[in-house]
Write an enzyme that holds these catalytic residues in place. Structure first.
Site: not given
Ligand code: UDP
Length: 350
Positions: A200
């Site tokens: 993403h």
């Molecule tokens: N996550 C979720 N469903 C999904 C994909 C990710 O609940 O289909 C959760 C994942 O387990 C983690 C969080 O979303 O706790 C991560 O978010 P994201 O990857 O959007 O953001 P980043 O961590 O890169 O800022």
């Protein structure tokens, strides 16, 4: 004592859930403000329901990532609540807006997940981390490395190592998730026989790079369950980018289904920040679709490999991914939220 928590994105809902409980336990009144940066049901509402988050006292419902658009609504909430501090989480534009508004209003900022650096200033998240750390009065670091980074940068606020609140959520909820979720059965997948992928980051949904990532996922030699963020799904469609037949593209999953899926995967392939850590805590090797990471230890320990967007390298790294044995505990013991609440009481309490 009252705090204003500013959230707006999926990872912030996860981070704020265990912290909300810890604040309640210490009778701290938490006013939750949702900027509306993430607004799709699968990226927002489902987390409030599953993680038992309090209803936001303020829903700006902005549907934008522009921090300038968020600041006025946050200022209004600060004026009404007059909190002892504002809590901001991670590295998104909602984090930055919360910190900017708070400094404007003369309310001290506490930054959860302070001191992380990937070294890649082309990522908006890295610029947000640096700016928010400079503005914060209390810097809540997941580990000693982050505290050392802040000391090196001569960041003026007070830094404390508390561990990682995401570890709290993972340790409390993953066992429940595995017991409750029916997703593996529905997808007819056995534990340890598939890869889980997420993409993403802004840079990764640009057409040329996304095409190479899709090629990489399609070359993986095992089933791939791909939870596609809405912006990734629309970029794939808009640019006519196809995925191999063994790549199962799904809408974003709720936290519990996703935790059940990721914790039982053979390998995780991602550009997410949070998921790199979760994979480590689950004991699942990770292949990261970026050139840098802020979670450097996972790479240094051989549990995570950075592969960028090279399709052949992606497939080879996934095939070779194994979790080394005797790994240390990283980023805390699952008790970070309690330490954050203590630190808030000590610094901002009556
Ligand atoms: N996550 C979720 N469903 C999904 C994909 C990710 O609940 O289909 C959760 C994942 O387990 C983690 C969080 O979303 O706790 C991560 O978010 P994201 O990857 O959007 O953001 P980043 O961590 O890169 O800022």
């Amino acid at each position: 004592m009252r705090v204003l928590s500013v959230v707006g994105n999926r990872p912030q809902f996860v981070k704020s859930a265990p912290l909300s409980v810890a604040l309640r336990e210490r009778e701290i009144d938490e006013a939750l403000l949702h900027t509306g940066q993430h607004y799709d049901r699968e990226l927002s509402q489902v987390f409030f329901e599953e993680l038992g988050l309090p209803e936001p006292r303020y829903s700006l419902d902005l549907h934008t990532a522009d921090p300038d658009a968020m600041v006025p609504g946050i200022l209004e909430a600060l004026e009404r609540e007059r909190p002892a501090c504002t809590l901001v989480y991670g590295d998104t534009n909602s984090t930055l807006a919360g910190a900017l508004a708070s400094v404007d209003a003369g309310v001290p900022v506490a930054h959860v997940e302070a001191g992380l650096r990937s070294g890649d200033l082309s990522m908006p998240e890295e610029r947000n981390r640096i700016e928010v750390d400079r503005l914060a009065a209390l810097l809540l670091c997941p580990d000693e490395r982050s505290r050392a980074t802040l000391a090196r940068e001569r960041v003026p606020g007070r830094a404390e190592v508390v561990g990682d609140v995401m570890a709290d959520a993972t340790m409390q909820l993953a066992p429940i998730a595995r017991g409750r979720s029916r997703l593996l059965a529905e997808l007819e997948l056995a534990p340890g026989t598939y890869a889980v992928a997420t993409v993403h980051r802004e840079a990764n949904v640009q057409p040329e790079r996304l095409r190479r990532l899709a090629d990489g996922l399609s070359r993986i030699n095992e089933p791939v369950v791909f939870s596609a963020h809405p912006r990734t799904a629309s970029a794939l469609e808009r640019n006519g980018i196809a995925l191999g037949a063994h790549v199962l593209q799904l809408e974003p999953l709720g936290y519990l289904d996703f935790a059940a899926l990721a914790s039982q995967a053979r390998v995780v392939v991602t550009d997410s920040g949070g998921l790199q850590k979760e994979a480590y805590w689950y004991g699942v090797p990770c292949v990261t679709l970026r050139d840098t990471t802020e979670w450097v230890d996972t790479v240094e320990l051989g549990a995570n490999r950075l592969v960028g967007d090279d399709p052949e390298l992606i497939a080879a790294a996934v095939a070779a991914a194994r979790m080394p044995s005797n790994l240390p505990r990283l980023y805390g013991d699952g008790q970070a939220s309690g330490r954050v609440a203590e630190a808030l009481c000590t610094l901002f309490g009556p």
